[in-house]
Design an enzyme around this catalytic site. Structure first.
Site, PDB file in Angstrom:
ATOM      1  N   ASP A  90      49.689  50.262  22.840  1.00 58.14           N
ATOM      2  CA  ASP A  90      49.082  49.202  22.041  1.00 58.14           C
ATOM      3  C   ASP A  90      49.383  47.870  22.731  1.00 58.14           C
ATOM      4  O   ASP A  90      50.230  47.790  23.625  1.00 58.14           O
ATOM      5  CB  ASP A  90      49.592  49.244  20.593  1.00 58.14           C
ATOM      6  CG  ASP A  90      48.638  48.533  19.628  1.00 58.14           C
ATOM      7  OD1 ASP A  90      47.651  47.931  20.097  1.00 58.14           O
ATOM      8  OD2 ASP A  90      48.897  48.559  18.412  1.00 58.14           O
ATOM      9  N   ASP A 125      43.260  42.782  20.364  1.00 51.10           N
ATOM     10  CA  ASP A 125      42.315  42.463  19.291  1.00 51.10           C
ATOM     11  C   ASP A 125      43.013  41.641  18.225  1.00 51.10           C
ATOM     12  O   ASP A 125      44.231  41.458  18.267  1.00 51.10           O
ATOM     13  CB  ASP A 125      41.761  43.765  18.685  1.00 51.10           C
ATOM     14  CG  ASP A 125      42.871  44.679  18.192  1.00 51.10           C
ATOM     15  OD1 ASP A 125      43.923  44.759  18.874  1.00 51.10           O
ATOM     16  OD2 ASP A 125      42.719  45.314  17.139  1.00 51.10           O
ATOM     17  N   CYS A 275      60.887  73.225   2.586  1.00 55.48           N
ATOM     18  CA  CYS A 275      60.218  73.203   3.888  1.00 55.48           C
ATOM     19  C   CYS A 275      60.907  74.225   4.782  1.00 55.48           C
ATOM     20  O   CYS A 275      62.095  74.493   4.622  1.00 55.48           O
ATOM     21  CB  CYS A 275      60.346  71.796   4.477  1.00 55.48           C
ATOM     22  SG  CYS A 275      59.827  71.661   6.183  1.00 55.48           S
TER      23      CYS A 275
END
Ligand code: GUN
Ligand code: ZN
Length: 473
Positions: A90, A125, A275
């Site tokens: 990024d 951006d 889990c």
């Protein structure tokens, strides 16, 4: 250059694809764990062993640290991070959105990503947050488009991402996406959505993503920036998002939070570890709580759960049962249900993208009446040509003597030719007791069928009651 993104299977707007990068090809939908270049909560080598094929890190953090920068420029990003598969970087745009400014020029940070051999590079951006004025959204988008146009003109040694902004204005999102599509980026992230996800505004998220997808067309790979909670993966994949990045696995671990596909628990409020990942298998809750490595172990569980959900999403796309997965995932939180309903409002769009044939559908809730199968049949029912006496019945034992045509009846489809009973989609598994939404759609289809065949005489033998007594008219 051959197409870098190849679609292998589709379901709804979702797909299984292959994305080629300089450091290898990955299968999508794919989850990119976020790696902090300063400190590795889980060493990147272990990330790979856990099943992460691609990771994402921040080039701005590397650029701002003299030592990291020198290492990356001399030996490359992959050596610095210690991960030898594809790495996306990024640009610091997120820091821009949090701190208001960054100490680097847009082209400088992009050239830096090229120089350190990133596989997927992101120009700087401007992540416009939700709910800003239209003026601000438009002017920031204009600046983003200017920077992205410059970026797209450069010779690129790697894949280039073109982030789609536009805040919470669907028309701006669609326009931004259409603008970028023509610039031939390799990956299209939907940006500026982290605040929507943090505040559970999934309705707006669906609006923003579907608008962007409409502007972009269906062939381009899409990254949903900041989507790291496994609860979201099925919904996002169903809209056609192909890449996800997860900082959530680490952020939540630091807060003592245990991720599941149904939501998040605080570890100190749990009694069991429901889990079977290697961490939950090899630790009791007490051991996990008291471990000096608690944060790392919790981060590992969080990531295992996330990677597993991504595999389930892929299996469901492959099988054609992504809608069924949505049905259950979107019932983990009322706001997820809002997002799901917003997607149902896009059923005409989904219908155009969805495959026309797949496995047996399960009708599980009123939302199932908006499934592509159901919409598609409404579009086509007027192709059935009937004349004379027509019986519509949901009773397979009904006396059919004297009828020229017998149609079976199954909501949400309504009447369909009896010889198709064992074929998709009429072989759907439906509840014994149809809901209002299924009956309403079936009634609409009866109306269409009658209008298409004005000379036929219709009789009904139905056990279920239709709205407005439509069957009797
Ligand atoms: N990370 C989270 N959101 C964004 C975004 O909109 N743009 C970029 N570049 N990074 C992000
Ligand atoms: Zn676990």
């Amino acid at each position: 250059m051959p197409d870098r993104f190849e679609i292998l299977h589709k379901d709804l707007a979702g797909r299984i694809g292959r994305l080629s990068t300089p450091h290898g090809t990955i299968e999508t939908p794919g989850l990119m764990p976020v790696v902090n270049p300063h400190l590795h909560l889980i060493p990147p080598k272990e990330l790979k062993e856990m099943g992460a094929d691609i990771i994402i890190t921040n080039s701005y953090i590397i650029h701002e640290d003299a030592k990291l920068k020198e290492h990356a420029l001399e030996k490359g990003l992959h050596d610095l991070i210690g991960f030898h598969g594809p790495i996306m970087t990024d640009s610091g745009a997120f820091q821009l959105s949090v701190y208001g400014s960054v100490e680097v020029l847009p082209l400088e940070i992009l050239e830096f990503q090229f120089a350190i051999h990133s596989d997927i590079c992101v120009p700087l951006d401007i992540p416009t947050p939700p709910d800003v004025s239209r003026e601000r959204a438009e002017s920031e988008l204009q600046e983003t488009e200017k920077r992205l146009t410059e970026a797209a003109d450069l010779e690129r040694p790697a894949l280039l991402a073109g982030p789609i902004q536009g805040s919470t204005f669907p028309d701006l999102r669609k326009k931004a996406a259409a603008f970028l599509r023509d610039k031939n980026f390799d990956v299209y992230p939907v940006g500026g959505v982290v605040p929507l996800m943090e505040s559970y505004r999934f309705r707006n998220l669906v609006e923003v993503v579907t608008s962007a997808k409409k502007g972009l067309g269906s062939g381009a790979p899409v990254h949903l920036f900041g989507a790291g909670h496994p609860m979201l993966f099925a919904l996002a994949a169903a809209m056609g998002c192909d890449l996800f990045d997860s900082a959530a696995y680490a952020l939540f671990a630091r807060q003592g939070r245990y991720l599941t596909v149904q939501g998040t628990w605080k570890l100190d409020e749990m009694k069991y570890l429901p889990c079977s990942c290697p961490i939950c298998q090899s630790h009791t809750l007490k051991e996990l709580m008291q471990s000096p490595e608690k944060i790392k172990l919790l981060a590992m569980h969080n990531l295992y759960v996330s990677l597993q959900e991504m595999k389930l999403v892929k299996q469901c796309i492959w099988e054609g049962s992504l809608w069924e997965l949505l049905e259950s995932r979107c019932r983990s939180h009322p706001r997820m249900l809002d997002g799901y309903k917003r997607l149902c409002a896009e059923s005409e769009w989904l219908e155009r993208l969805d495959l026309a044939s797949k496995s047996t559908m399960f009708y599980l809730s009123p939302e199932s009446a908006s499934r592509p199968e159901s919409i598609r049949y409404s579009h086509r029912i007027d192709r059935i040509v009937l004349s004379g006496n027509v019986l519509i019945t949901d009773d397979r034992e009904a006396d059919v003597s004297g009828f020229d045509h017998v149609l079976h009846f199954k909501p949400p489809f309504g009447p369909y030719p009896s010889e198709l009973a064992e074929t998709y989609p009429f072989n759907a598994e439906v509840p014994e007791e149809p809901d209002e939404a299924a009956l309403a759609r079936a009634a609409k289809n009866i109306k269409r069928l009658k209008e298409a065949n004005p000379s036929a005489r219709f009789s009904f033998k139905l056990n279920c009651r239709l709205p407005d007594n439509i069957g009797e008219r």
